[in-house]
Design a protein around this motif. Sequence first.
Motif, PDB file in Angstrom:
ATOM      1  N   TYR A 105       7.192  10.253 -14.388  1.00 20.14           N
ATOM      2  CA  TYR A 105       8.524  10.839 -14.519  1.00 20.14           C
ATOM      3  C   TYR A 105       9.343  10.136 -15.612  1.00 20.14           C
ATOM      4  O   TYR A 105       9.782  10.751 -16.567  1.00 20.14           O
ATOM      5  CB  TYR A 105       9.265  10.746 -13.174  1.00 20.14           C
ATOM      6  CG  TYR A 105       8.890  11.872 -12.241  1.00 20.14           C
ATOM      7  CD1 TYR A 105       9.731  12.959 -12.059  1.00 20.14           C
ATOM      8  CD2 TYR A 105       7.673  11.864 -11.554  1.00 20.14           C
ATOM      9  CE1 TYR A 105       9.387  14.011 -11.219  1.00 20.14           C
ATOM     10  CE2 TYR A 105       7.318  12.898 -10.714  1.00 20.14           C
ATOM     11  CZ  TYR A 105       8.172  13.968 -10.544  1.00 20.14           C
ATOM     12  OH  TYR A 105       7.828  15.002  -9.724  1.00 20.14           O
ATOM     13  N   GLN A 106       9.613   8.863 -15.467  1.00 19.88           N
ATOM     14  CA  GLN A 106      10.396   8.108 -16.437  1.00 19.88           C
ATOM     15  C   GLN A 106       9.885   6.679 -16.470  1.00 19.88           C
ATOM     16  O   GLN A 106       9.111   6.240 -15.619  1.00 19.88           O
ATOM     17  CB  GLN A 106      11.892   8.123 -16.063  1.00 19.88           C
ATOM     18  CG  GLN A 106      12.568   9.473 -16.247  1.00 19.88           C
ATOM     19  CD  GLN A 106      14.046   9.408 -15.868  1.00 19.88           C
ATOM     20  OE1 GLN A 106      14.466   8.459 -15.227  1.00 19.88           O
ATOM     21  NE2 GLN A 106      14.803  10.410 -16.268  1.00 19.88           N
ATOM     22  N   PHE A 107      10.360   5.947 -17.463  1.00 13.48           N
ATOM     23  CA  PHE A 107      10.050   4.527 -17.607  1.00 13.48           C
ATOM     24  C   PHE A 107       8.549   4.249 -17.523  1.00 13.48           C
ATOM     25  O   PHE A 107       8.076   3.545 -16.619  1.00 13.48           O
ATOM     26  CB  PHE A 107      10.767   3.706 -16.533  1.00 13.48           C
ATOM     27  CG  PHE A 107      12.227   4.031 -16.405  1.00 13.48           C
ATOM     28  CD1 PHE A 107      13.104   3.737 -17.449  1.00 13.48           C
ATOM     29  CD2 PHE A 107      12.722   4.635 -15.254  1.00 13.48           C
ATOM     30  CE1 PHE A 107      14.454   4.040 -17.329  1.00 13.48           C
ATOM     31  CE2 PHE A 107      14.064   4.940 -15.137  1.00 13.48           C
ATOM     32  CZ  PHE A 107      14.942   4.639 -16.180  1.00 13.48           C
ATOM     33  N   PRO A 108       7.748   4.768 -18.435  1.00 12.62           N
ATOM     34  CA  PRO A 108       6.293   4.572 -18.380  1.00 12.62           C
ATOM     35  C   PRO A 108       5.876   3.095 -18.469  1.00 12.62           C
ATOM     36  O   PRO A 108       4.919   2.685 -17.809  1.00 12.62           O
ATOM     37  CB  PRO A 108       5.785   5.369 -19.579  1.00 12.62           C
ATOM     38  CG  PRO A 108       6.970   5.543 -20.473  1.00 12.62           C
ATOM     39  CD  PRO A 108       8.148   5.610 -19.576  1.00 12.62           C
ATOM     40  N   ALA A 109       6.592   2.317 -19.300  1.00  9.71           N
ATOM     41  CA  ALA A 109       6.240   0.900 -19.437  1.00  9.71           C
ATOM     42  C   ALA A 109       6.444   0.166 -18.112  1.00  9.71           C
ATOM     43  O   ALA A 109       5.602  -0.615 -17.659  1.00  9.71           O
ATOM     44  CB  ALA A 109       7.069   0.258 -20.536  1.00  9.71           C
ATOM     45  N   PHE A 110       7.610   0.452 -17.478  1.00 10.98           N
ATOM     46  CA  PHE A 110       7.909  -0.187 -16.185  1.00 10.98           C
ATOM     47  C   PHE A 110       6.881   0.226 -15.138  1.00 10.98           C
ATOM     48  O   PHE A 110       6.420  -0.596 -14.332  1.00 10.98           O
ATOM     49  CB  PHE A 110       9.311   0.206 -15.742  1.00 10.98           C
ATOM     50  CG  PHE A 110       9.656  -0.281 -14.360  1.00 10.98           C
ATOM     51  CD1 PHE A 110       9.965  -1.615 -14.140  1.00 10.98           C
ATOM     52  CD2 PHE A 110       9.650   0.599 -13.275  1.00 10.98           C
ATOM     53  CE1 PHE A 110      10.279  -2.063 -12.863  1.00 10.98           C
ATOM     54  CE2 PHE A 110       9.951   0.158 -12.000  1.00 10.98           C
ATOM     55  CZ  PHE A 110      10.269  -1.186 -11.794  1.00 10.98           C
ATOM     56  N   GLN A 111       6.508   1.527 -15.154  1.00 11.37           N
ATOM     57  CA  GLN A 111       5.506   2.011 -14.195  1.00 11.37           C
ATOM     58  C   GLN A 111       4.168   1.328 -14.394  1.00 11.37           C
ATOM     59  O   GLN A 111       3.477   0.988 -13.436  1.00 11.37           O
ATOM     60  CB  GLN A 111       5.360   3.525 -14.326  1.00 11.37           C
ATOM     61  CG  GLN A 111       6.529   4.312 -13.766  1.00 11.37           C
ATOM     62  CD  GLN A 111       6.293   5.813 -13.850  1.00 11.37           C
ATOM     63  OE1 GLN A 111       5.276   6.245 -14.362  1.00 11.37           O
ATOM     64  NE2 GLN A 111       7.241   6.584 -13.347  1.00 11.37           N
ATOM     65  N   ALA A 137       4.443   5.219  -5.566  1.00 12.62           N
ATOM     66  CA  ALA A 137       4.522   5.136  -7.027  1.00 12.62           C
ATOM     67  C   ALA A 137       3.564   6.126  -7.680  1.00 12.62           C
ATOM     68  O   ALA A 137       3.870   6.721  -8.719  1.00 12.62           O
ATOM     69  CB  ALA A 137       4.212   3.703  -7.484  1.00 12.62           C
ATOM     70  N   GLN A 138       2.401   6.338  -7.067  1.00 14.15           N
ATOM     71  CA  GLN A 138       1.449   7.311  -7.600  1.00 14.15           C
ATOM     72  C   GLN A 138       2.032   8.731  -7.555  1.00 14.15           C
ATOM     73  O   GLN A 138       1.820   9.547  -8.457  1.00 14.15           O
ATOM     74  CB  GLN A 138       0.147   7.273  -6.783  1.00 14.15           C
ATOM     75  CG  GLN A 138      -0.739   6.078  -7.072  1.00 14.15           C
ATOM     76  CD  GLN A 138      -1.510   6.222  -8.373  1.00 14.15           C
ATOM     77  OE1 GLN A 138      -1.279   7.148  -9.146  1.00 14.15           O
ATOM     78  NE2 GLN A 138      -2.416   5.286  -8.631  1.00 14.15           N
ATOM     79  N   SER A 197       0.839  -1.205   0.000  1.00 16.87           N
ATOM     80  CA  SER A 197       0.000   0.000   0.000  1.00 16.87           C
ATOM     81  C   SER A 197       0.870   1.250   0.000  1.00 16.87           C
ATOM     82  O   SER A 197       0.609   2.216  -0.740  1.00 16.87           O
ATOM     83  CB  SER A 197      -0.927   0.000   1.215  1.00 16.87           C
ATOM     84  OG  SER A 197      -1.817  -1.082   1.172  1.00 16.87           O
ATOM     85  N   VAL A 198       1.934   1.230   0.825  1.00 15.81           N
ATOM     86  CA  VAL A 198       2.865   2.369   0.855  1.00 15.81           C
ATOM     87  C   VAL A 198       3.573   2.506  -0.487  1.00 15.81           C
ATOM     88  O   VAL A 198       3.718   3.614  -1.027  1.00 15.81           O
ATOM     89  CB  VAL A 198       3.886   2.188   1.997  1.00 15.81           C
ATOM     90  CG1 VAL A 198       4.975   3.251   1.911  1.00 15.81           C
ATOM     91  CG2 VAL A 198       3.192   2.244   3.347  1.00 15.81           C
ATOM     92  N   LEU A 199       4.009   1.385  -1.063  1.00 17.12           N
ATOM     93  CA  LEU A 199       4.684   1.415  -2.369  1.00 17.12           C
ATOM     94  C   LEU A 199       3.759   1.956  -3.450  1.00 17.12           C
ATOM     95  O   LEU A 199       4.190   2.730  -4.314  1.00 17.12           O
ATOM     96  CB  LEU A 199       5.153   0.002  -2.748  1.00 17.12           C
ATOM     97  CG  LEU A 199       6.371  -0.539  -1.993  1.00 17.12           C
ATOM     98  CD1 LEU A 199       6.632  -1.990  -2.383  1.00 17.12           C
ATOM     99  CD2 LEU A 199       7.607   0.307  -2.289  1.00 17.12           C
TER     100      LEU A 199
END
Length: 705
Positions: free
Chosen positions: A54-60, A48-49, A42-44
């Motif tokens: 910022y960067q790496f849209p696919a990874f996000q 992440a939200q 939940s914290v992660l």
Amino acid sequence: MHQAWNRYAFIRFVLFMALGIVTGTFLPDIYEFIFFLFSVISVLYLTAQFFRGYQFPAFQSISFAVLAFLICFSFGYLNAYWQSEKHDQTHLLHANVGEIEAFEAILVNAGKNTEKTHGFKVEVQRVLINEKWQNYSGNAMIYFQKDSLSKRLEYGNQLLIKSSLNELAPPKNPLEFNYKRFLGFDQIYHQQYVRSGKWRKLAESKGGFIMASSIKTGQYLEAIMNEHIKDERSLAIAKALTLGIKDELDNELRSAYASAGAMHVLAVSGLHVGIIFLIISTILSRWRNHKKGRVFFAIINISVLWAYAFITGLSPSVQRAAMMFSFIILAQAMRRRTNIYNTLAASAFVLLSINPFLLFSVGFQLSYLAVLGIVFFQPKLYGLLQFKFTFLDKIWAITCVSIAAQLATAPLGLLYFHQFPTYFFLSNLVVIPAAFVILNSSLILLISSFWEWAAEWIGYLIDHFIQVINFLVFSLDYLPNSTIDGVFINTLESWLIYLAVFFVALFIAEKKLNYFKLTVLSLFLMSISICWRQYQNFQEKQLIVYDTGQHHALAIRNGFSQYLQVEEGLAQDKNKLRFHVYPSQLEAGIADFHPDRFEPKNQQELFKDFKGLKFSVWNNKRIIHLHKEIDEDLIFEHPLEVDLIIISNNALRKPSKLHDYFNAQKIVLDASNSYYNIQNFKAKFEEENLDYYIVPEKGAFEWKL
């Protein structure tokens, strides 16, 4: 396919949530780990939200998906754990219920009448142990002996009951219906029979106002139907179909509707709520697509659906159906760019959030599968044929609905009920329009009950119309091979069938050959599972002494053939045979046994009768069955060496006499012996350190060779 799958986000959420519920129910010991996991992810997810974009849209994108699914899984687990009352240290499961002298409880449902009892679900508030009140609580099923006082018991009554409680027992025979687990999903773990004079009413109206009002309204409407519909079976059908009251349906009626594939009509659920939805939608059709009328249409439709749920006692099946249709209506009213599958998944998500144990309800599973089957398969089947005549077109439309629903629910029906109605498409041509007519006319009867003359005529017409429908349903039941019964599949095989159905649906939607190949693979794996199970059955040599209560039942199997000894009283009780004996017969692949057609005289005789003894040598094992008192003139020079002795019907009353006749390796006392006799023998066996087995204490005796 990936883009199409993205449109079904809620389906994925529900799948992971369901997996969490199953894990939380059967693996509660990992609670601390799951709680820690839920906190961390939940914290992660929130972190992440914050950094999103910022960067790496696919990874996000992948990270958000994984985190969201883990959150759904953890939420399902924790919700199931937190809502399971047995984890509370003040629950009755943590008390010594055998020491309970009395308890206070509130009746929390409308109750169910049988021939000899009034049964209620109760909420135990506190218990009396060693003359001291203790705050143990929990739900239980209490069966009050029928008398003039228990007849007046109703929802919300608070009672003082002078009795102990019994924890529900697990199944005592192989593959017998697990009543303990079934009630456990409703948070019920105890039961008790209470005799007259052992209880006292402390207060009334201790239940919730809405539920109390719902039950009172249902009872008032039931009295109206009792007054104006005279035929008992017609009345039972009308009350079951309109008000959800199924207590008065006799076994013959239930069996006929089940064999015809029309049992769903007798349980108020999606079909009936759908009819109400159709009626209101037709009346308000001019508002449905009007820009300013959509909200009005939604409010009226949802209000009527929940009003119908209210008069049917707010049963879980009707609440489930009303919730499902409410989500569909809201989605249409808001003109959201969604689809019916996401809408259904959203309604399931809400229901499982409120009560995670609905996931294990057969009604919940069948309802959603039937709707999914109808939504996906019905339009495609309907498009295969075109009819100019409206009447033929309507017949084809209903037939397509029946086939679509059966495609989605048949594997579950085989798993739970071991039968398939072959004429379901014919019965539904009768019962679905009939349900529409009966439900509408019954509602008109209830509304017009103040006008006595009109109510009498409407009741008369409903009465005779249902008699005609019953005649047609019974006629279908008499047709040859009206039901394929005696079918056994296990849970794995049912899942493999559903995989095949799923891949068929994908093949129809995507037109890709790989999905057809996966369908064939699923069916091939299912076939391997069935063949392997049958091979194991063929190799099996087993003796079973069943626990059937007051009668003895013994089966000796060698592959697919068997000797089955059933006492005459049990042979006449088809319901007991079906409940205690039939499930294990199905699993073993015994084709020549069916409770409705069983005749003891037609069974293969394996034992030889000699002066009250039944003696057999089977697989080099010497077996004695004592089913009646031994003749007094029977004398052996030396005790007979035997491998197994089965004692039934108090055939031997003195334990000391056993050694006069036999020297046994194993002694089995079945449930047809009296409690006193069993305890007498048990004390002697323990004193002499003999190898014995008490069927009513341990359940069925299974001896594999």
